[in-house]
Design a protein around this motif. Structure first.
Motif, PDB file in Angstrom:
ATOM      1  N   ARG A  53       6.528   4.661   9.215  1.00  0.00           N
ATOM      2  CA  ARG A  53       5.457   4.701  10.203  1.00  0.00           C
ATOM      3  C   ARG A  53       4.143   4.367   9.500  1.00  0.00           C
ATOM      4  N   VAL A  54       3.257   3.686  10.204  1.00  0.00           N
ATOM      5  CA  VAL A  54       1.972   3.295   9.631  1.00  0.00           C
ATOM      6  C   VAL A  54       0.843   3.936  10.440  1.00  0.00           C
ATOM      7  N   GLU A  55      -0.096   4.506   9.710  1.00  0.00           N
ATOM      8  CA  GLU A  55      -1.267   5.114  10.342  1.00  0.00           C
ATOM      9  C   GLU A  55      -2.501   4.722   9.540  1.00  0.00           C
ATOM     10  N   VAL A  56      -3.545   4.338  10.244  1.00  0.00           N
ATOM     11  CA  VAL A  56      -4.804   3.990   9.587  1.00  0.00           C
ATOM     12  C   VAL A  56      -5.911   4.858  10.166  1.00  0.00           C
ATOM     13  N   ILE A  57      -6.636   5.521   9.297  1.00  0.00           N
ATOM     14  CA  ILE A  57      -7.742   6.393   9.686  1.00  0.00           C
ATOM     15  C   ILE A  57      -9.055   5.725   9.299  1.00  0.00           C
ATOM     16  N   ASP A  58      -9.926   5.548  10.264  1.00  0.00           N
ATOM     17  CA  ASP A  58     -11.239   4.965   9.988  1.00  0.00           C
ATOM     18  C   ASP A  58     -12.224   6.090   9.707  1.00  0.00           C
ATOM     19  N   ASN A  59     -12.434   6.345   8.427  1.00  0.00           N
ATOM     20  CA  ASN A  59     -13.328   7.425   8.010  1.00  0.00           C
ATOM     21  C   ASN A  59     -14.647   6.880   7.464  1.00  0.00           C
ATOM     22  N   CYS A 125      14.245   7.283  13.384  1.00  0.00           N
ATOM     23  CA  CYS A 125      12.829   7.472  13.051  1.00  0.00           C
ATOM     24  C   CYS A 125      12.495   8.915  12.672  1.00  0.00           C
ATOM     25  N   LYS A 126      13.452   9.820  12.812  1.00  0.00           N
ATOM     26  CA  LYS A 126      13.188  11.219  12.506  1.00  0.00           C
ATOM     27  C   LYS A 126      12.826  11.418  11.033  1.00  0.00           C
ATOM     28  N   ALA A 127      13.433  10.615  10.180  1.00  0.00           N
ATOM     29  CA  ALA A 127      13.186  10.756   8.732  1.00  0.00           C
ATOM     30  C   ALA A 127      12.244   9.672   8.212  1.00  0.00           C
ATOM     31  N   ALA A 128      11.478   9.115   9.109  1.00  0.00           N
ATOM     32  CA  ALA A 128      10.588   8.025   8.711  1.00  0.00           C
ATOM     33  C   ALA A 128       9.496   8.521   7.767  1.00  0.00           C
ATOM     34  N   LYS A 129       9.242   7.760   6.730  1.00  0.00           N
ATOM     35  CA  LYS A 129       8.118   8.041   5.834  1.00  0.00           C
ATOM     36  C   LYS A 129       6.829   7.537   6.477  1.00  0.00           C
ATOM     37  N   LEU A 130       5.736   8.204   6.166  1.00  0.00           N
ATOM     38  CA  LEU A 130       4.434   7.822   6.716  1.00  0.00           C
ATOM     39  C   LEU A 130       3.622   7.068   5.673  1.00  0.00           C
ATOM     40  N   VAL A 131       3.189   5.888   6.042  1.00  0.00           N
ATOM     41  CA  VAL A 131       2.283   5.096   5.207  1.00  0.00           C
ATOM     42  C   VAL A 131       0.893   5.236   5.826  1.00  0.00           C
ATOM     43  N   LYS A 132       0.047   5.982   5.145  1.00  0.00           N
ATOM     44  CA  LYS A 132      -1.270   6.314   5.716  1.00  0.00           C
ATOM     45  C   LYS A 132      -2.383   5.666   4.905  1.00  0.00           C
ATOM     46  N   LEU A 133      -3.153   4.832   5.582  1.00  0.00           N
ATOM     47  CA  LEU A 133      -4.304   4.152   4.975  1.00  0.00           C
ATOM     48  C   LEU A 133      -5.580   4.774   5.518  1.00  0.00           C
ATOM     49  N   THR A 134      -6.431   5.254   4.627  1.00  0.00           N
ATOM     50  CA  THR A 134      -7.707   5.853   5.024  1.00  0.00           C
ATOM     51  C   THR A 134      -8.844   4.978   4.523  1.00  0.00           C
ATOM     52  N   LEU A 135      -9.699   4.572   5.449  1.00  0.00           N
ATOM     53  CA  LEU A 135     -10.835   3.716   5.114  1.00  0.00           C
ATOM     54  C   LEU A 135     -12.083   4.568   4.923  1.00  0.00           C
ATOM     55  N   HIS A 136     -12.602   4.595   3.702  1.00  0.00           N
ATOM     56  CA  HIS A 136     -13.878   5.260   3.429  1.00  0.00           C
ATOM     57  C   HIS A 136     -15.018   4.237   3.474  1.00  0.00           C
ATOM     58  N   ASP A 137     -14.687   2.993   3.166  1.00  0.00           N
ATOM     59  CA  ASP A 137     -15.623   1.878   3.269  1.00  0.00           C
ATOM     60  C   ASP A 137     -14.788   0.605   3.397  1.00  0.00           C
ATOM     61  N   TRP A 138     -15.183  -0.258   4.309  1.00  0.00           N
ATOM     62  CA  TRP A 138     -14.437  -1.513   4.501  1.00  0.00           C
ATOM     63  C   TRP A 138     -15.378  -2.479   5.217  1.00  0.00           C
ATOM     64  N   ARG A 139     -16.105  -3.260   4.440  1.00  0.00           N
ATOM     65  CA  ARG A 139     -17.123  -4.143   5.019  1.00  0.00           C
ATOM     66  C   ARG A 139     -17.554  -5.169   3.989  1.00  0.00           C
ATOM     67  N   ARG A 198       5.112   1.483  -4.365  1.00  0.00           N
ATOM     68  CA  ARG A 198       6.339   0.696  -4.184  1.00  0.00           C
ATOM     69  C   ARG A 198       7.570   1.603  -4.344  1.00  0.00           C
ATOM     70  N   SER A 199       7.537   2.481  -5.332  1.00  0.00           N
ATOM     71  CA  SER A 199       8.665   3.380  -5.557  1.00  0.00           C
ATOM     72  C   SER A 199       8.847   4.340  -4.370  1.00  0.00           C
ATOM     73  N   ALA A 200       7.733   4.850  -3.844  1.00  0.00           N
ATOM     74  CA  ALA A 200       7.809   5.794  -2.733  1.00  0.00           C
ATOM     75  C   ALA A 200       8.289   5.135  -1.444  1.00  0.00           C
ATOM     76  N   LEU A 201       8.063   3.851  -1.306  1.00  0.00           N
ATOM     77  CA  LEU A 201       8.476   3.145  -0.097  1.00  0.00           C
ATOM     78  C   LEU A 201       9.972   2.839  -0.070  1.00  0.00           C
ATOM     79  N   GLN A 202      10.636   2.956  -1.200  1.00  0.00           N
ATOM     80  CA  GLN A 202      12.070   2.640  -1.266  1.00  0.00           C
ATOM     81  C   GLN A 202      12.900   3.677  -0.502  1.00  0.00           C
TER      82      GLN A 202
END
Length: 202
Positions: A53-59, A125-139, A198-202
């Protein structure tokens, strides 16, 4: 009489110019300029499997404060209007977080990962890993001294919310071109291709 009218017209023009300039300075910018992210396609090394699963947080503080919209990507300065900045926004009109989430998901899918929506009753999807991207600055800033400014964190966690890997990139670098798609792609690749990620995504 003609000279007097000319002076009045000139005075009126000057007052109008002052009013417009003041309004521009108070609002901080005088319009928007679209920037596409359609060609941002980060390449991930190696093959993947399993549900993600992918989640992006705009912080980003300027978005959180309401000073900029969620579509904000940067500013550009034009000498012809005294260097007053224009906001650069995502051309698709999607929030930047949503757009980057779609981009990351697409890249993961191309490497073989199964992408699950946030809320899914699918058993795989019950055991899906979460890929979480948090943006502190992106410009970026496009002017005489153009810069890319990125501060982003990527974490991978399991279905028990245990963080398996985390990495962060912070960049403030000069830009050579107004189209920053390749530059943004490079930053995503730096995050996604870190060995621990990369290792964690396997």
């Amino acid at each position: 009489m003609e000279q007097q009218m000319t002076r009045k017209n000139w005075s009126a023009w000057c007052l109008g110019l002052v009013a417009i300039t003041t309004a521009m300075l108070l609002t901080g910018c005088i319009g928007t300029y679209p920037q596409s992210l359609a060609m941002v396609k980060p390449e991930i090394t190696g093959d993947l499997s399993g549900p993600l699963r992918v989640e992006v947080i705009d912080n980003r503080p300027y978005v959180q404060s309401g000073d900029k919209t969620s579509q904000f990507l940067g500013t550009r300065h034009r000498a012809m209007i005294w260097g007053i900045p224009e906001n650069i926004i995502n051309a698709s009109a999607k929030p930047v977080a949503q757009e980057l989430g779609d981009i990351v998901a697409s890249s993961l899918r191309q490497r073989g990962a199964v992408l699950c929506p946030s809320e899914s009753a699918d058993m795989k999807c019950k055991a899906a890993k979460l890929v979480k991207l948090t943006l502190h600055d992106w410009r970026f800033s496009w002017s005489r001294n153009s810069e890319l400014m990125v501060d982003a964190e990527l974490a991978v966690s399991d279905d028990a919310n245990t963080i398996l890997a985390k990495t962060r990139v912070t960049t403030r670098a000069p830009l050579q071109r107004p189209d920053v798609q390749k530059d943004f792609q490079t930053q995503l690749e730096r995050l996604l291709n870190q060995p621990e990620i990369r290792s964690a995504l396997q």
